[in-house]
Design an enzyme around this catalytic site. Sequence first.
Site, short mmCIF file in Angstrom:
data_model
loop_
_atom_site.label_atom_id
_atom_site.label_comp_id
_atom_site.label_asym_id
_atom_site.label_seq_id
_atom_site.Cartn_x
_atom_site.Cartn_y
_atom_site.Cartn_z
N ALA A 169 0.85 -1.20 0.00
CA ALA A 169 0.00 0.00 0.00
C ALA A 169 0.88 1.24 0.00
O ALA A 169 2.09 1.15 -0.15
CB ALA A 169 -0.92 -0.01 1.21
N ASN A 170 0.29 2.40 0.15
CA ASN A 170 1.04 3.65 0.26
C ASN A 170 0.33 4.56 1.25
O ASN A 170 -0.72 4.22 1.79
CB ASN A 170 1.21 4.31 -1.11
CG ASN A 170 -0.13 4.65 -1.73
OD1 ASN A 170 -0.89 5.46 -1.21
ND2 ASN A 170 -0.46 4.00 -2.84
N ARG A 171 0.89 5.74 1.48
CA ARG A 171 0.44 6.61 2.56
C ARG A 171 -0.71 7.54 2.19
O ARG A 171 -1.06 8.43 2.94
CB ARG A 171 1.60 7.46 3.07
CG ARG A 171 2.68 6.65 3.73
CD ARG A 171 3.74 7.55 4.35
NE ARG A 171 4.86 6.76 4.84
CZ ARG A 171 4.85 6.06 5.97
NH1 ARG A 171 3.77 6.07 6.74
NH2 ARG A 171 5.90 5.36 6.32
N SER A 172 -1.33 7.35 1.03
CA SER A 172 -2.45 8.21 0.65
C SER A 172 -3.61 8.08 1.65
O SER A 172 -4.02 6.98 1.99
CB SER A 172 -2.94 7.84 -0.75
OG SER A 172 -4.15 8.51 -1.02
N ALA A 176 -3.81 7.44 -5.44
CA ALA A 176 -2.40 7.02 -5.45
C ALA A 176 -2.39 5.52 -5.74
O ALA A 176 -2.35 4.69 -4.83
CB ALA A 176 -1.75 7.34 -4.11
#
Length: 221
Positions: free
Chosen positions: A29-32, A95
Amino acid sequence: PSDQPLAGRHILVTAGPTHEPIDPVRYIANRSSGKQGFAIAGALAARGARVSLVAGPVALPTPPGVTRIDVETARQMATAVDQALPADAAVMVAAVADWRAADAAEQKMKKEAGGIPTLQLVENPDILATLGHSAARPTLVVGFAAETEHVVDHARAKLARKGADWIVANDVSGDVMGGDTNTVHLVSSTGVETWEHMPKAAVADRLADRIVAALTSATPA
Ligand code: C5P
């Protein structure tokens, strides 16, 4: 009426991260946080648009008047975007994970099995680029670009590659991801506008006003 300038228009918004499974309990995942995309969806709905918000996994309430389609992976997001068309405009704020695991394991990977697993990655579909070059392309296509350096140069290159009319370049070198403020540059083929540091809600309002102008003026974006 002037407070509903987008009445009768359909606008597609993507927001949030995507989650790409590694096994049933793990993911990439990512920090969005989804905050900027959700604020934009709300600002467009407040101006009278019918808004389809394709959202990755986020913990945010749906803005009033917005139709939300929840997805998890990039491929699910691509399908949901396809199904939401046609649209007069698309604002792709999500994102999206660039890569996913080539073969997600069907069972939980066990440490006790010994050895350290190697993650083989494959590229996800580029949802914005696909839409920007498709026959069903909305009149106005807006992409985002989160960068930590060379923010405007990267955004300029992205305009053509993605088939977008505008790229909203945001400098995420600070605490933008998850935070409530943003610093953005609006990059189009005609130039670059740098907006002052402001709340994400203010970025959403200003961008929504620009979308109103683009969709309701005689000359296209
Ligand atoms: O290439 P990059 O990820 O920086 O591009 C960002 C823009 O492209 C954003 O508008 C994002 O929503 C969109 N994008 C997408 N699908 C991908 C990757 C990015 O729609 N797989």
